[in-house]
Design an enzyme around this catalytic site. Structure first.
Site, PDB file in Angstrom:
ATOM      1  N   CYS A 228       0.846  -1.187   0.000  1.00 54.86           N
ATOM      2  CA  CYS A 228       0.000   0.000   0.000  1.00 54.86           C
ATOM      3  C   CYS A 228       0.884   1.240   0.000  1.00 54.86           C
ATOM      4  CB  CYS A 228      -0.974   0.003   1.180  1.00 54.86           C
ATOM      5  SG  CYS A 228      -0.397   0.828   2.660  1.00 54.86           S
ATOM      6  N   GLU A 229       0.476   2.216  -0.796  1.00 55.46           N
ATOM      7  CA  GLU A 229       1.341   3.389  -0.952  1.00 55.46           C
ATOM      8  C   GLU A 229       1.247   4.348   0.237  1.00 55.46           C
ATOM      9  OE1 GLU A 229       0.207   5.211  -4.613  1.00 55.46           O
ATOM     10  OE2 GLU A 229      -1.401   6.379  -3.702  1.00 55.46           O
ATOM     11  N   HIS A 230       0.273   4.160   1.093  1.00 54.83           N
ATOM     12  CA  HIS A 230       0.144   5.059   2.239  1.00 54.83           C
ATOM     13  C   HIS A 230       1.052   4.674   3.393  1.00 54.83           C
ATOM     14  CE1 HIS A 230      -4.117   6.002   0.596  1.00 54.83           C
ATOM     15  NE2 HIS A 230      -3.228   6.836   0.117  1.00 54.83           N
ATOM     16  N   HIS A 231       1.264   3.369   3.573  1.00 56.69           N
ATOM     17  CA  HIS A 231       2.067   2.904   4.706  1.00 56.69           C
ATOM     18  C   HIS A 231       3.266   2.072   4.273  1.00 56.69           C
ATOM     19  CE1 HIS A 231      -2.137   3.419   6.097  1.00 56.69           C
ATOM     20  NE2 HIS A 231      -1.572   3.951   7.164  1.00 56.69           N
TER      21      HIS A 231
ATOM     22  N   GLN B 231      -5.430  -0.415  -3.788  1.00 58.71           N
ATOM     23  CA  GLN B 231      -6.171  -1.556  -4.350  1.00 58.71           C
ATOM     24  C   GLN B 231      -7.122  -1.108  -5.463  1.00 58.71           C
ATOM     25  OE1 GLN B 231      -7.856  -4.305  -1.487  1.00 58.71           O
ATOM     26  NE2 GLN B 231      -9.363  -5.017  -2.967  1.00 58.71           N
TER      27      GLN B 231
ATOM     28  N   HIS C 220      -5.259  -6.006   4.100  1.00 51.97           N
ATOM     29  CA  HIS C 220      -4.226  -4.982   4.210  1.00 51.97           C
ATOM     30  C   HIS C 220      -3.621  -5.026   5.601  1.00 51.97           C
ATOM     31  CE1 HIS C 220      -5.359  -2.506   0.529  1.00 51.97           C
ATOM     32  NE2 HIS C 220      -6.268  -3.454   0.584  1.00 51.97           N
TER      33      HIS C 220
ATOM     34  N   CYS D 200      -2.243  -2.742   7.049  1.00 53.42           N
ATOM     35  CA  CYS D 200      -2.498  -1.488   7.755  1.00 53.42           C
ATOM     36  C   CYS D 200      -3.942  -1.427   8.264  1.00 53.42           C
ATOM     37  CB  CYS D 200      -2.176  -0.286   6.871  1.00 53.42           C
ATOM     38  SG  CYS D 200      -3.029  -0.278   5.292  1.00 53.42           S
TER      39      CYS D 200
HETATM   40 ZN   LIG Z   1      -1.973   1.302   4.082  1.00 44.87          ZN
END
Ligand SMILES: [Zn+2]
Length: 210
Positions: free
Chosen positions: A105-108, A146, A174, A176
């Site tokens: 995931c690009e956020h975490h 996703q 995920h 996260c």
């Molecule tokens: Zn994430």
């Protein structure tokens, strides 16, 4: 992350229509070095001793792992599709389900993983079936969302195969997000227009849906 032209980690044996990946241990040396420097710093900053025995080689291993996890940047999914298009009169729905999927995931920058289920209705052309999991992998091995991953796979198949319709469903967990499965879907053509077609696809993959 910048595109690393000299790096390739996983290639598929194109001569055989198989799902066997051949692992090629080939890394971009200067990138390994700079990433390892960053991971060494990270270890210190979380309170670890990067010099203790178990961690001595960790920055280098982590650097290589990160290159592996993002090797999709070096792959052109459209050319994978175009390498195996065949003229064919078959016009029934083609479904490839339970495709293993691993992404970040690009956020975490934490893993998300699950299954992709893909269908298309040919319009004079079919694609070698082993190419579809490769397209999934090429888009998944990048920093992703996703939702975007689902759309990119759909668009790639739609643009290269020009079928009567494409359906993509991804269900993933995920790291996260605890205790949940996220399901995303993307459709074109007949799958959008025709509820019966969409329902047929869903019922064929339903046993695997959560
Ligand atoms: Zn994430």
């Amino acid at each position: 992350m910048k595109k690393q032209k000299t790096y390739s980690h996983v290639v598929m044996d194109d001569d055989k229509e198989s799902n066997n990946y051949i692992k090629v241990e080939k890394y971009n040396g200067s990138l390994v070095k700079s990433l390892a420097g960053g991971y060494g710093k990270l270890l210190s900053e979380i309170g670890e001793d990067p010099k203790r025995q178990g961690l001595v080689k960790t920055p280098e291993r982590a650097a290589k792992a990160m290159q592996f996890l993002t090797h999709g940047y070096d792959i052109d999914p459209s050319s994978i599709m175009r390498s195996a298009l065949f003229k064919e009169k078959y016009s029934q729905m083609v479904i490839v389900k339970d495709i293993e999927l691993y992404s970040l995931c690009e956020h975490h920058m934490l893993p998300f993983f699950g299954k992709a289920h893909i269908a298309y209705i040919p319009n004079g052309k079919v694609v070698g079936l082993s190419k579809i999991p490769r397209v999934v992998d090429a888009y998944a091995r990048r920093l992703q969302l996703q939702e975007r991953l689902t759309d990119q796979i759909r668009d790639c198949i739609d643009e290269t195969l020009e079928p009567l319709g494409v359906a993509v469903v991804i269900e993933a967990q995920h790291l996260c997000m605890q205790n949940s499965v996220t399901t995303t879907s993307a459709f074109t053509g007949e799958f959008l227009k025709n509820e019966k077609t969409r329902e047929e696809f869903i019922s064929l993959i339903r046993s695997k849906l959560h």
